[in-house]
Design a protein around this motif. Structure first.
Motif, mmCIF file in Angstrom:
data_model
loop_
_atom_site.group_PDB
_atom_site.id
_atom_site.type_symbol
_atom_site.label_atom_id
_atom_site.label_comp_id
_atom_site.label_asym_id
_atom_site.label_seq_id
_atom_site.Cartn_x
_atom_site.Cartn_y
_atom_site.Cartn_z
ATOM 1 N N GLY A 157 0.803 -1.218 0.000
ATOM 2 C CA GLY A 157 0.000 0.000 0.000
ATOM 3 C C GLY A 157 0.833 1.264 0.000
ATOM 4 N N ALA A 158 2.146 1.139 0.134
ATOM 5 C CA ALA A 158 3.029 2.306 0.135
ATOM 6 C C ALA A 158 3.167 2.844 -1.282
ATOM 7 N N GLU A 159 3.356 4.150 -1.389
ATOM 8 C CA GLU A 159 3.541 4.776 -2.692
ATOM 9 C C GLU A 159 4.955 5.308 -2.804
ATOM 10 N N ILE A 160 5.628 4.994 -3.924
ATOM 11 C CA ILE A 160 6.998 5.469 -4.148
ATOM 12 C C ILE A 160 7.119 5.957 -5.586
ATOM 13 N N LYS A 161 8.233 6.597 -5.884
ATOM 14 C CA LYS A 161 8.538 7.050 -7.244
ATOM 15 C C LYS A 161 9.389 5.980 -7.921
ATOM 16 N N VAL A 162 9.001 5.623 -9.158
ATOM 17 C CA VAL A 162 9.738 4.610 -9.922
ATOM 18 C C VAL A 162 10.030 5.159 -11.312
ATOM 19 N N PRO A 163 11.014 4.571 -12.019
ATOM 20 C CA PRO A 163 11.290 4.990 -13.403
ATOM 21 C C PRO A 163 10.100 4.684 -14.317
ATOM 22 N N LEU A 164 10.051 5.338 -15.456
ATOM 23 C CA LEU A 164 8.921 5.222 -16.372
ATOM 24 C C LEU A 164 8.737 3.820 -16.943
ATOM 25 N N PHE A 165 9.814 2.994 -17.011
ATOM 26 C CA PHE A 165 9.699 1.673 -17.628
ATOM 27 C C PHE A 165 9.070 0.623 -16.706
ATOM 28 N N ILE A 166 8.858 0.932 -15.437
ATOM 29 C CA ILE A 166 8.256 -0.025 -14.508
ATOM 30 C C ILE A 166 6.754 -0.116 -14.789
ATOM 31 N N GLU A 167 6.243 -1.357 -14.824
ATOM 32 C CA GLU A 167 4.825 -1.578 -15.108
ATOM 33 C C GLU A 167 4.192 -2.355 -13.964
ATOM 34 N N GLU A 168 2.851 -2.399 -13.957
ATOM 35 C CA GLU A 168 2.132 -3.177 -12.948
ATOM 36 C C GLU A 168 2.552 -4.639 -13.056
ATOM 37 N N GLY A 169 2.741 -5.282 -11.894
ATOM 38 C CA GLY A 169 3.151 -6.674 -11.866
ATOM 39 C C GLY A 169 4.656 -6.866 -11.750
ATOM 40 N N ASP A 170 5.448 -5.821 -12.020
ATOM 41 C CA ASP A 170 6.902 -5.922 -11.873
ATOM 42 C C ASP A 170 7.267 -6.041 -10.399
ATOM 43 N N ARG A 171 8.311 -6.808 -10.105
ATOM 44 C CA ARG A 171 8.854 -6.888 -8.745
ATOM 45 C C ARG A 171 10.052 -5.951 -8.685
ATOM 46 N N ILE A 172 10.063 -5.097 -7.662
ATOM 47 C CA ILE A 172 11.144 -4.120 -7.528
ATOM 48 C C ILE A 172 11.782 -4.225 -6.150
ATOM 49 N N ARG A 173 13.019 -3.775 -6.067
ATOM 50 C CA ARG A 173 13.752 -3.731 -4.794
ATOM 51 C C ARG A 173 13.716 -2.291 -4.286
ATOM 52 N N ILE A 174 13.386 -2.139 -2.978
ATOM 53 C CA ILE A 174 13.258 -0.820 -2.357
ATOM 54 C C ILE A 174 14.193 -0.737 -1.163
ATOM 55 N N ASP A 175 14.884 0.399 -1.018
ATOM 56 C CA ASP A 175 15.703 0.675 0.159
ATOM 57 C C ASP A 175 14.770 1.251 1.224
ATOM 58 N N THR A 176 14.535 0.508 2.319
ATOM 59 C CA THR A 176 13.573 0.947 3.336
ATOM 60 C C THR A 176 14.089 2.141 4.145
ATOM 61 N N ARG A 177 15.389 2.377 4.158
ATOM 62 C CA ARG A 177 15.928 3.511 4.921
ATOM 63 C C ARG A 177 15.577 4.835 4.263
ATOM 64 N N THR A 178 15.536 4.857 2.918
ATOM 65 C CA THR A 178 15.260 6.094 2.204
ATOM 66 C C THR A 178 13.908 6.076 1.511
ATOM 67 N N GLY A 179 13.329 4.875 1.320
ATOM 68 C CA GLY A 179 12.056 4.743 0.629
ATOM 69 C C GLY A 179 12.196 4.912 -0.874
ATOM 70 N N GLU A 180 13.393 4.657 -1.404
ATOM 71 C CA GLU A 180 13.636 4.857 -2.825
ATOM 72 C C GLU A 180 13.690 3.544 -3.593
ATOM 73 N N TYR A 181 13.290 3.617 -4.859
ATOM 74 C CA TYR A 181 13.410 2.502 -5.790
ATOM 75 C C TYR A 181 14.901 2.228 -6.032
ATOM 76 N N MET A 182 15.298 0.944 -6.015
ATOM 77 C CA MET A 182 16.692 0.587 -6.270
ATOM 78 C C MET A 182 16.861 -0.026 -7.651
ATOM 79 N N GLU A 183 16.086 -1.108 -7.913
ATOM 80 C CA GLU A 183 16.222 -1.834 -9.175
ATOM 81 C C GLU A 183 15.076 -2.806 -9.344
ATOM 82 N N ARG A 184 14.973 -3.382 -10.533
ATOM 83 C CA ARG A 184 14.024 -4.473 -10.747
ATOM 84 C C ARG A 184 14.555 -5.697 -10.046
ATOM 85 N N ALA A 185 13.635 -6.513 -9.523
ATOM 86 C CA ALA A 185 14.062 -7.734 -8.831
ATOM 87 C C ALA A 185 14.031 -8.911 -9.781
#
Length: 185
Positions: A157-185
């Motif tokens: 339910g959290a909302e973050i900013k991701v690059p434009l190429f990320i689509e629904e259903g993609d698994r992503i890695r998030i840094d919980t300390r900063t709340g930032e998108y890291m990479e596709r998983a």
């Protein structure tokens, strides 16, 4: 003992009978006068945050914080339930003890529960989590501006900013300390 000159984020120390944790610190050396350490500290029991300056030579006793591995089980209203991985005992923790970064933790995730003399004051999630994107706008061809981002909602339910190429259903890695998108998983 720890001196104020050795302060780092997350360090806990005892001052005036209370235990404080460093949230932010800055070593300041003005052109005139003596150097000092500007800090933002949180009382780990009451949760209050204050800004305070210290002389770098001030010394304080280090406070021992117990970090216990536990598994987040489920939420019931304002209570979040955690299981001790050794004794299998369930422990409820109130929502106000959880930090903002807990919004990236899903059920059955191992976390560290922080306590001082048996009183729980916080929960540390893992530094990185892999979550599925459940909602985001589609990226359009031609949207290739450097570092362009769009909002996305992940499975917790959290909302973050991701690059434009990320689509629904993609698994992503998030840094919980900063709340930032890291990479596709």
């Amino acid at each position: 003992m720890i001196s104020a000159g050795e302060f780092r984020n997350g360090v806990t120390f005892d001052m005036d009978g209370n235990v404080f944790q460093i949230i932010e610190f800055q070593h300041v050396k003005p052109g005139k006068g003596a150097a000092f350490v500007r800090t933002k500290i949180r009382n780990v029991i009451s949760g209050s945050v204050v800004e305070k300056t210290f002389n770098p030579t001030d010394k304080f006793p280090t406070a021992f914080i117990e970090r216990k591995d536990m598994q987040y089980l489920y939420q019931d209203g304002d209570l979040y339930y955690f299981m001790d991985n050794e004794t299998y005992e369930n422990i409820p923790i109130n929502a106000d003890k959880l930090g903002d970064n807990f919004k990236f933790v899903k059920e059955n995730t191992d976390v560290k529960v922080l306590s001082y003399k048996g009183v729980v004051f916080g929960v540390e999630p893992p530094f990185f989590v892999e979550l599925e994107v459940t909602k985001t706008d589609p990226g359009f061809k031609g949207d290739t501006a450097t570092n362009a981002t769009k909002p996305a909602t992940v499975e917790t339910g959290a909302e973050i900013k991701v690059p434009l190429f990320i689509e629904e259903g993609d698994r992503i890695r998030i840094d919980t300390r900063t709340g930032e998108y890291m990479e596709r998983a």
